[in-house]
Design a protein around this motif. Sequence first.
Motif, PDB file in Angstrom:
ATOM      1  N   LEU A  20       0.857  -1.177   0.000  1.00 36.83           N
ATOM      2  CA  LEU A  20       0.000   0.000   0.000  1.00 36.83           C
ATOM      3  C   LEU A  20       0.894   1.229   0.000  1.00 36.83           C
ATOM      4  O   LEU A  20       1.817   1.335   0.811  1.00 36.83           O
ATOM      5  N   GLY A  21       0.646   2.158  -0.903  1.00 36.17           N
ATOM      6  CA  GLY A  21       1.517   3.323  -1.030  1.00 36.17           C
ATOM      7  C   GLY A  21       0.764   4.632  -1.022  1.00 36.17           C
ATOM      8  O   GLY A  21      -0.456   4.677  -1.196  1.00 36.17           O
ATOM      9  N   THR A  22       1.506   5.717  -0.835  1.00 39.91           N
ATOM     10  CA  THR A  22       0.940   7.056  -0.854  1.00 39.91           C
ATOM     11  C   THR A  22       2.065   8.041  -1.152  1.00 39.91           C
ATOM     12  O   THR A  22       3.212   7.645  -1.408  1.00 39.91           O
ATOM     13  N   PHE A  23       1.747   9.359  -1.129  1.00 41.06           N
ATOM     14  CA  PHE A  23       2.743  10.397  -1.384  1.00 41.06           C
ATOM     15  C   PHE A  23       2.624  11.483  -0.315  1.00 41.06           C
ATOM     16  O   PHE A  23       1.542  11.714   0.237  1.00 41.06           O
ATOM     17  N   SER A  24       3.721  12.163  -0.042  1.00 41.89           N
ATOM     18  CA  SER A  24       3.674  13.296   0.881  1.00 41.89           C
ATOM     19  C   SER A  24       3.063  14.498   0.165  1.00 41.89           C
ATOM     20  O   SER A  24       3.302  14.718  -1.021  1.00 41.89           O
ATOM     21  N   ASN A  25       2.259  15.291   0.888  1.00 48.45           N
ATOM     22  CA  ASN A  25       1.587  16.435   0.277  1.00 48.45           C
ATOM     23  C   ASN A  25       2.486  17.671   0.295  1.00 48.45           C
ATOM     24  O   ASN A  25       3.683  17.596   0.604  1.00 48.45           O
ATOM     25  N   ASP A  26       1.912  18.835  -0.016  1.00 49.70           N
ATOM     26  CA  ASP A  26       2.699  20.066  -0.096  1.00 49.70           C
ATOM     27  C   ASP A  26       3.265  20.490   1.245  1.00 49.70           C
ATOM     28  O   ASP A  26       4.186  21.307   1.309  1.00 49.70           O
ATOM     29  N   GLU A  27       2.709  19.982   2.342  1.00 45.63           N
ATOM     30  CA  GLU A  27       3.237  20.296   3.669  1.00 45.63           C
ATOM     31  C   GLU A  27       4.180  19.199   4.176  1.00 45.63           C
ATOM     32  O   GLU A  27       4.630  19.226   5.319  1.00 45.63           O
ATOM     33  N   GLY A  28       4.433  18.199   3.331  1.00 48.00           N
ATOM     34  CA  GLY A  28       5.303  17.100   3.731  1.00 48.00           C
ATOM     35  C   GLY A  28       4.609  16.059   4.586  1.00 48.00           C
ATOM     36  O   GLY A  28       5.260  15.186   5.161  1.00 48.00           O
ATOM     37  N   LEU A  29       3.280  16.113   4.683  1.00 44.43           N
ATOM     38  CA  LEU A  29       2.516  15.191   5.522  1.00 44.43           C
ATOM     39  C   LEU A  29       1.997  14.016   4.689  1.00 44.43           C
ATOM     40  O   LEU A  29       1.800  14.135   3.477  1.00 44.43           O
ATOM     41  N   ARG A  31      -0.388   9.952   5.181  1.00 41.83           N
ATOM     42  CA  ARG A  31      -1.062   8.929   5.980  1.00 41.83           C
ATOM     43  C   ARG A  31      -0.872   7.589   5.294  1.00 41.83           C
ATOM     44  O   ARG A  31      -0.935   7.494   4.075  1.00 41.83           O
ATOM     45  N   ILE A  32      -0.661   6.522   6.078  1.00 38.21           N
ATOM     46  CA  ILE A  32      -0.523   5.190   5.515  1.00 38.21           C
ATOM     47  C   ILE A  32      -0.861   4.160   6.590  1.00 38.21           C
ATOM     48  O   ILE A  32      -0.549   4.357   7.764  1.00 38.21           O
ATOM     49  N   PHE A  33      -1.543   3.083   6.203  1.00 40.65           N
ATOM     50  CA  PHE A  33      -1.894   2.027   7.138  1.00 40.65           C
ATOM     51  C   PHE A  33      -0.660   1.177   7.444  1.00 40.65           C
ATOM     52  O   PHE A  33       0.047   0.740   6.523  1.00 40.65           O
ATOM     53  N   VAL A  34      -0.400   0.936   8.725  1.00 45.74           N
ATOM     54  CA  VAL A  34       0.734   0.109   9.130  1.00 45.74           C
ATOM     55  C   VAL A  34       0.337  -0.788  10.293  1.00 45.74           C
ATOM     56  O   VAL A  34      -0.649  -0.536  10.983  1.00 45.74           O
ATOM     57  N   SER A  35       1.125  -1.828  10.492  1.00 45.87           N
ATOM     58  CA  SER A  35       1.017  -2.691  11.662  1.00 45.87           C
ATOM     59  C   SER A  35       2.406  -2.828  12.263  1.00 45.87           C
ATOM     60  O   SER A  35       3.420  -2.594  11.588  1.00 45.87           O
ATOM     61  N   GLU A  36       2.444  -3.202  13.510  1.00 47.25           N
ATOM     62  CA  GLU A  36       3.735  -3.381  14.172  1.00 47.25           C
ATOM     63  C   GLU A  36       4.525  -4.478  13.455  1.00 47.25           C
ATOM     64  O   GLU A  36       4.017  -5.559  13.193  1.00 47.25           O
ATOM     65  N   GLU A 167      -9.145 -13.215  -3.128  1.00 47.35           N
ATOM     66  CA  GLU A 167      -8.038 -12.271  -3.275  1.00 47.35           C
ATOM     67  C   GLU A 167      -8.555 -10.889  -3.655  1.00 47.35           C
ATOM     68  O   GLU A 167      -8.044  -9.872  -3.204  1.00 47.35           O
ATOM     69  N   ARG A 168      -9.586 -10.862  -4.507  1.00 48.46           N
ATOM     70  CA  ARG A 168     -10.161  -9.579  -4.912  1.00 48.46           C
ATOM     71  C   ARG A 168     -10.810  -8.864  -3.733  1.00 48.46           C
ATOM     72  O   ARG A 168     -10.660  -7.661  -3.554  1.00 48.46           O
ATOM     73  N   LYS A 169     -11.541  -9.631  -2.912  1.00 43.17           N
ATOM     74  CA  LYS A 169     -12.179  -9.040  -1.736  1.00 43.17           C
ATOM     75  C   LYS A 169     -11.138  -8.517  -0.748  1.00 43.17           C
ATOM     76  O   LYS A 169     -11.332  -7.482  -0.111  1.00 43.17           O
ATOM     77  N   LYS A 170     -10.034  -9.243  -0.614  1.00 41.60           N
ATOM     78  CA  LYS A 170      -8.975  -8.827   0.305  1.00 41.60           C
ATOM     79  C   LYS A 170      -8.314  -7.538  -0.168  1.00 41.60           C
ATOM     80  O   LYS A 170      -7.953  -6.676   0.640  1.00 41.60           O
ATOM     81  N   ALA A 171      -8.143  -7.393  -1.475  1.00 45.71           N
ATOM     82  CA  ALA A 171      -7.455  -6.222  -2.024  1.00 45.71           C
ATOM     83  C   ALA A 171      -8.380  -5.019  -2.208  1.00 45.71           C
ATOM     84  O   ALA A 171      -7.893  -3.895  -2.401  1.00 45.71           O
ATOM     85  N   PHE A 172      -9.699  -5.231  -2.127  1.00 45.50           N
ATOM     86  CA  PHE A 172     -10.665  -4.156  -2.413  1.00 45.50           C
ATOM     87  C   PHE A 172     -10.458  -2.899  -1.566  1.00 45.50           C
ATOM     88  O   PHE A 172     -10.401  -1.793  -2.113  1.00 45.50           O
ATOM     89  N   PRO A 173     -10.326  -2.988  -0.219  1.00 45.07           N
ATOM     90  CA  PRO A 173     -10.160  -1.761   0.583  1.00 45.07           C
ATOM     91  C   PRO A 173      -8.921  -0.958   0.201  1.00 45.07           C
ATOM     92  O   PRO A 173      -8.966   0.279   0.148  1.00 45.07           O
ATOM     93  N   TYR A 174      -7.813  -1.648  -0.090  1.00 43.98           N
ATOM     94  CA  TYR A 174      -6.582  -0.951  -0.451  1.00 43.98           C
ATOM     95  C   TYR A 174      -6.687  -0.316  -1.833  1.00 43.98           C
ATOM     96  O   TYR A 174      -6.214   0.804  -2.061  1.00 43.98           O
TER      97      TYR A 174
END
Length: 238
Positions: A20-29, A31-36, A167-174
Amino acid sequence: MIDSLGIVKNANIINLKTNLGTFSNDEGLFRIFVSEGDTIQFSSIQHYTKKIGINKQIFEDKNILITLTASTYVLDEFELKKHNLSGRLGIDIKNVPINKKDSLLKDVMDFSKVNMKIVEGDDHIDAKVRPHIVNTDPTARFAGVGATANIAFKYSEKLWALRKELERKKAFPYKLLTELGDKFFFDDLKIPLDNYFHFLEYCNPLGIEKLHKQGRLLEVIKILKTESISYLKIIKNE
């Protein structure tokens, strides 16, 4: 996210465990889902790639400051040559030597001196990777008295289809989060970050997965916007 000069925008952030990926915005902020135990990779075309392991403290704090190191490329040496070109193609092309004017590809693709009558042996690499050819008579009967062959593929097609659907159902939220963006869910709809998966389960009876599979994304968005109002009231009362 920062570097020695300030805020780092449009940096690529990816959870190497969930992809799962994302990008930092114009303020450098970001959000990303993580687990320990997950590993997060931060990369930018102007910075060295950095990886951070999510330990218990980071997971509980839910905030982390990432500092990237700017990458610097140094040329060993270069040679500055003077030319007499004017910058006008029609004039400059007349001053280019004939041998340079012709395409280099023409010289490379010249096979006039190659003897086509010579038969070369097998290439060493080709011989190693080439599969063995097995000639089998499809009409030949199996040897042995009373020998039978049971092909265990009776339910393979159904099992494969079921696995693909799971597999499709598992990947749907992401996939949905990637397509609509975290701003849509967490800023526009005001869905709490920890309630994202629960909110999708709340909307599932309305067929959002099926609509998404059919490519009817606008209908999915309409349902999410409508249901978010009642959902926020419910979790507020709880």
